[in-house]
Design a protein around this motif. Structure first.
Motif, short mmCIF file in Angstrom:
data_model
loop_
_atom_site.label_atom_id
_atom_site.label_comp_id
_atom_site.label_asym_id
_atom_site.label_seq_id
_atom_site.Cartn_x
_atom_site.Cartn_y
_atom_site.Cartn_z
N LEU A 53 -40.35 3.09 16.04
CA LEU A 53 -40.05 4.37 15.41
C LEU A 53 -41.07 5.45 15.75
CD1 LEU A 53 -38.76 3.33 11.88
CD2 LEU A 53 -37.45 4.04 13.87
N ARG A 54 -42.32 5.20 15.52
CA ARG A 54 -43.44 6.11 15.78
C ARG A 54 -43.06 7.58 15.65
NH1 ARG A 54 -48.72 5.80 16.59
NH2 ARG A 54 -49.62 6.84 18.37
N SER A 55 -43.05 8.05 14.43
CA SER A 55 -42.67 9.43 14.15
C SER A 55 -43.67 10.06 13.19
CB SER A 55 -41.26 9.48 13.56
OG SER A 55 -41.23 8.79 12.33
N ILE A 56 -43.45 11.33 12.87
CA ILE A 56 -44.32 12.07 11.95
C ILE A 56 -43.47 12.53 10.77
CG2 ILE A 56 -45.89 14.03 11.68
CD1 ILE A 56 -46.18 13.99 14.78
N GLY A 86 -47.42 7.64 -2.26
CA GLY A 86 -47.26 6.30 -2.84
C GLY A 86 -47.69 5.23 -1.86
N ALA A 87 -48.31 4.19 -2.38
CA ALA A 87 -48.82 3.09 -1.55
C ALA A 87 -47.70 2.38 -0.79
CB ALA A 87 -49.60 2.10 -2.41
N ASP A 88 -46.55 2.19 -1.44
CA ASP A 88 -45.45 1.47 -0.79
C ASP A 88 -44.98 2.19 0.47
OD1 ASP A 88 -45.57 -0.48 -2.74
OD2 ASP A 88 -43.83 0.27 -3.86
N LEU A 89 -44.84 3.50 0.39
CA LEU A 89 -44.36 4.25 1.54
C LEU A 89 -45.42 4.27 2.65
CD1 LEU A 89 -42.00 5.85 2.64
CD2 LEU A 89 -42.92 7.88 1.54
N ILE A 90 -46.66 4.53 2.31
CA ILE A 90 -47.74 4.55 3.31
C ILE A 90 -47.84 3.19 4.01
CG2 ILE A 90 -50.26 4.71 3.60
CD1 ILE A 90 -48.86 7.44 3.33
N GLU A 91 -47.75 2.12 3.24
CA GLU A 91 -47.81 0.78 3.83
C GLU A 91 -46.58 0.48 4.68
OE1 GLU A 91 -48.79 -2.06 0.77
OE2 GLU A 91 -50.58 -0.90 0.22
N SER A 92 -45.40 0.90 4.24
CA SER A 92 -44.19 0.63 5.02
C SER A 92 -44.21 1.38 6.35
CB SER A 92 -42.93 1.00 4.23
OG SER A 92 -42.73 2.39 4.18
N TRP A 93 -44.85 2.53 6.36
CA TRP A 93 -45.00 3.30 7.61
C TRP A 93 -46.05 2.70 8.53
CZ3 TRP A 93 -45.47 8.74 4.98
CH2 TRP A 93 -44.19 9.23 4.66
N LYS A 94 -46.89 1.79 8.00
CA LYS A 94 -48.06 1.35 8.77
C LYS A 94 -48.81 2.60 9.23
CE LYS A 94 -46.10 -3.01 10.43
NZ LYS A 94 -44.92 -3.16 9.64
N ALA A 95 -49.03 3.49 8.28
CA ALA A 95 -49.48 4.86 8.55
C ALA A 95 -50.83 4.93 9.25
CB ALA A 95 -49.54 5.65 7.24
N SER A 96 -50.91 5.89 10.13
CA SER A 96 -52.17 6.33 10.71
C SER A 96 -52.17 7.85 10.63
CB SER A 96 -52.35 5.82 12.14
OG SER A 96 -51.33 6.30 12.98
N PHE A 97 -53.30 8.46 10.96
CA PHE A 97 -53.46 9.89 10.71
C PHE A 97 -53.98 10.61 11.94
CE2 PHE A 97 -54.34 7.38 6.90
CZ PHE A 97 -53.30 7.80 6.10
N VAL A 98 -53.44 11.80 12.18
CA VAL A 98 -53.91 12.65 13.26
C VAL A 98 -54.42 13.95 12.63
CG1 VAL A 98 -53.29 13.88 15.37
CG2 VAL A 98 -52.20 11.69 14.85
N PRO A 99 -55.76 14.05 12.48
CA PRO A 99 -56.32 15.24 11.84
C PRO A 99 -56.65 16.33 12.85
CG PRO A 99 -58.05 13.63 12.18
CD PRO A 99 -56.76 13.01 12.70
N ALA A 100 -56.60 17.56 12.38
CA ALA A 100 -57.07 18.70 13.17
C ALA A 100 -57.88 19.59 12.23
CB ALA A 100 -55.90 19.48 13.76
N ARG A 101 -59.15 19.82 12.58
CA ARG A 101 -60.00 20.67 11.75
C ARG A 101 -59.60 22.13 11.99
NH1 ARG A 101 -66.48 20.42 11.69
NH2 ARG A 101 -65.89 18.27 12.06
N LEU A 102 -59.52 22.87 10.91
CA LEU A 102 -59.17 24.29 10.99
C LEU A 102 -60.38 25.14 10.68
CD1 LEU A 102 -55.80 24.23 9.04
CD2 LEU A 102 -56.14 24.12 11.50
N THR A 103 -60.49 26.24 11.38
CA THR A 103 -61.50 27.24 11.07
C THR A 103 -60.77 28.41 10.43
OG1 THR A 103 -62.81 26.57 12.97
CG2 THR A 103 -63.29 28.73 12.01
N VAL A 104 -61.13 28.70 9.20
CA VAL A 104 -60.46 29.76 8.44
C VAL A 104 -61.51 30.76 8.00
CG1 VAL A 104 -59.05 30.28 6.41
CG2 VAL A 104 -58.71 28.13 7.64
N ARG A 105 -61.25 32.02 8.21
CA ARG A 105 -62.18 33.06 7.76
C ARG A 105 -62.05 33.26 6.27
NH1 ARG A 105 -62.41 37.36 12.67
NH2 ARG A 105 -62.75 35.76 14.22
N GLY A 106 -63.19 33.44 5.63
CA GLY A 106 -63.19 33.63 4.19
C GLY A 106 -63.18 32.30 3.47
N SER A 107 -63.29 32.36 2.17
CA SER A 107 -63.39 31.12 1.39
C SER A 107 -62.13 30.81 0.59
CB SER A 107 -64.59 31.23 0.43
OG SER A 107 -64.40 32.33 -0.45
N GLU A 108 -61.13 31.68 0.66
CA GLU A 108 -59.91 31.46 -0.10
C GLU A 108 -58.94 30.57 0.68
OE1 GLU A 108 -59.65 32.36 -3.32
OE2 GLU A 108 -61.72 32.93 -2.93
#
Length: 134
Positions: A53-56, A86-108
């Motif tokens: 399956l390998r989807s997002i 929920g743990a059941d869904l994350i486990e059923s997906w065999k989830a992994s994560f693809v992070p991207a750091r964002l640079t945002v101006r200001g603190s809001e």
């Protein structure tokens, strides 16, 4: 909020990408002062790694004291994903994560629609690298 190995992380927004192309998203309540104090903002695509399956199917906005290069980062994101989906869904997906750091101006925080737009953009970007959007 998730505290792991001395770090602090909070979920700002999470979403599910629906089969018909819509996005169901949820803003989270958080302490604005804590948000401003945490240095790193990430958009995180949640990968469904079931065989063939390998989807997002989902994504998160995370504000954290961790860098994605630190050992506690994945544990913190995992904890936030379990709290959101929920743990059941994350486990059923065999989830992994693809992070991207964002640079945002200001603190809001970004607006809700800006966060959804960034999540959709990241999802399409990674779908272009061989992953199915959902």
């Amino acid at each position: 909020m998730n505290e792991t190995k001395g770090g602090v992380s909070l979920s700002v927004l999470h979403c599910m990408f629906n089969i018909e192309g819509s996005v169901t998203h949820f803003m989270h309540d958080f302490d604005p002062e804590l948000y401003r104090a945490l240095p790193n903002l990430y958009v995180v695509c949640v990968l469904d790694n079931q065989v063939g399956l390998r989807s997002i199917p989902a994504g998160l906005f995370v504000k954290t004291s961790y860098s994605h290069e630190e050992s506690g980062f994945v544990d913190a994101v995992y904890g936030l994903a379990v709290a959101a989906f929920g743990a059941d869904l994350i486990e059923s997906w065999k989830a992994s994560f693809v992070p991207a750091r964002l640079t945002v101006r200001g603190s809001e925080p970004l607006s809700e629609m800006e966060m959804v737009r960034v999540l959709c953009t990241q999802r399409l970007k990674h779908a272009g690298s061989g992953l199915r959007p959902s």
